[in-house]
Scaffold this motif. Structure first.
Motif, PDB file in Angstrom:
ATOM      1  N   SER A  74       0.862  -1.192   0.000  1.00 39.30           N
ATOM      2  CA  SER A  74       0.000   0.000   0.000  1.00 39.30           C
ATOM      3  C   SER A  74       0.891   1.232   0.000  1.00 39.30           C
ATOM      4  O   SER A  74       1.751   1.377   0.866  1.00 39.30           O
ATOM      5  CB  SER A  74      -0.890   0.027   1.243  1.00 39.30           C
ATOM      6  OG  SER A  74      -1.759  -1.083   1.252  1.00 39.30           O
ATOM      7  N   TYR A  93       0.697   5.558  -0.419  1.00 38.46           N
ATOM      8  CA  TYR A  93      -0.228   6.682  -0.281  1.00 38.46           C
ATOM      9  C   TYR A  93       0.387   7.935  -0.884  1.00 38.46           C
ATOM     10  O   TYR A  93       1.601   8.067  -0.961  1.00 38.46           O
ATOM     11  CB  TYR A  93      -0.562   6.903   1.201  1.00 38.46           C
ATOM     12  CG  TYR A  93      -1.085   5.645   1.858  1.00 38.46           C
ATOM     13  CD1 TYR A  93      -2.438   5.353   1.846  1.00 38.46           C
ATOM     14  CD2 TYR A  93      -0.214   4.729   2.447  1.00 38.46           C
ATOM     15  CE1 TYR A  93      -2.922   4.195   2.420  1.00 38.46           C
ATOM     16  CE2 TYR A  93      -0.689   3.566   3.031  1.00 38.46           C
ATOM     17  CZ  TYR A  93      -2.044   3.302   3.006  1.00 38.46           C
ATOM     18  OH  TYR A  93      -2.520   2.137   3.572  1.00 38.46           O
ATOM     19  N   GLU A  94      -0.498   8.836  -1.286  1.00 36.46           N
ATOM     20  CA  GLU A  94      -0.072  10.124  -1.845  1.00 36.46           C
ATOM     21  C   GLU A  94       0.827   9.951  -3.064  1.00 36.46           C
ATOM     22  O   GLU A  94       1.735  10.748  -3.305  1.00 36.46           O
ATOM     23  CB  GLU A  94       0.638  10.963  -0.771  1.00 36.46           C
ATOM     24  CG  GLU A  94      -0.232  11.250   0.435  1.00 36.46           C
ATOM     25  CD  GLU A  94       0.523  11.943   1.543  1.00 36.46           C
ATOM     26  OE1 GLU A  94       1.446  12.732   1.249  1.00 36.46           O
ATOM     27  OE2 GLU A  94       0.172  11.696   2.714  1.00 36.46           O
ATOM     28  N   GLU A 151       5.967   6.414   9.408  1.00 37.31           N
ATOM     29  CA  GLU A 151       5.845   6.871   8.023  1.00 37.31           C
ATOM     30  C   GLU A 151       7.226   6.955   7.373  1.00 37.31           C
ATOM     31  O   GLU A 151       8.182   7.416   7.990  1.00 37.31           O
ATOM     32  CB  GLU A 151       5.187   8.254   8.009  1.00 37.31           C
ATOM     33  CG  GLU A 151       4.961   8.802   6.617  1.00 37.31           C
ATOM     34  CD  GLU A 151       4.252  10.145   6.652  1.00 37.31           C
ATOM     35  OE1 GLU A 151       4.905  11.157   6.295  1.00 37.31           O
ATOM     36  OE2 GLU A 151       3.070  10.186   7.039  1.00 37.31           O
TER      37      GLU A 151
END
Length: 168
Positions: free
Chosen positions: A77, A79-80, A159
């Motif tokens: 996965s 993101y962004e 992150e």
């Protein structure tokens, strides 16, 4: 220079380089590779999986990295952003250069050897993640034409920013 798989007898020298990198990141205020990671157990596991490599200069380890072709669950996965290629890829983790040898292109040499490994295996993509504030790593990735792809989250929820380089 010699590029080869790491052995158990390399662990002490690899850990010396890792500890230098940990101290450097701590000095930069980067919360990456802290809390006893990576440690000798991590390196031993990489060796056991056949993914730990070293780059020797004058018969001394100048750099180390884990180069894996088994995928990375945390990359499932993103993101962004998105990955560039949707096919098999290599992952570079735990790359570190001996502090006395920084500034001589050793990190780039390690990446070039990783690229050769990929091409030998018919793999045309390399993915890497790092802490947003790890500017030395980001500079190395930019220098070696990795492209920013987005954000991933480690299993502990941390992150990381993600990069990919295509080899075709």
């Amino acid at each position: 220079m010699e590029f080869r798989k790491s052995t158990e007898s390399d662990i002490e020298e690899i850990m010396s380089i890792i500890r230098q990198a940990q101290a450097s990141l701590r000095t930069l205020g980067v919360n990456q590779w802290q809390n006893n990671y990576p440690n000798a157990g991590s390196i031993r596991s990489d060796i056991g999986h056949g993914s730990s490599y070293v780059l020797l200069k004058n018969e001394k380890i100048a750099a180390t990295a884990a180069i894996s072709f088994d995928g990375e669950k945390t990359y499932d996965s993103i993101y962004e952003g998105q990955w560039i290629m949707d096919q098999a890829y290599a992952v570079i983790h735990r790359i570190a250069v001996d502090g006395k040898k920084k500034g001589f292109g050793i990190g780039s040499d390690m990446i070039k050897y990783a690229e050769r490994l990929c091409l030998e295996k018919g793999i045309y993509s390399i993915r890497v993640d790092t802490h947003e504030r790890n500017l030395p790593m980001r500079k190395l990735l930019q220098k070696n034409r990795f492209q920013y792809c987005g954000v991933i989250y480690l299993s502990d929820g941390s992150e990381r920013i993600a990069f990919e380089k295509t080899l075709c």
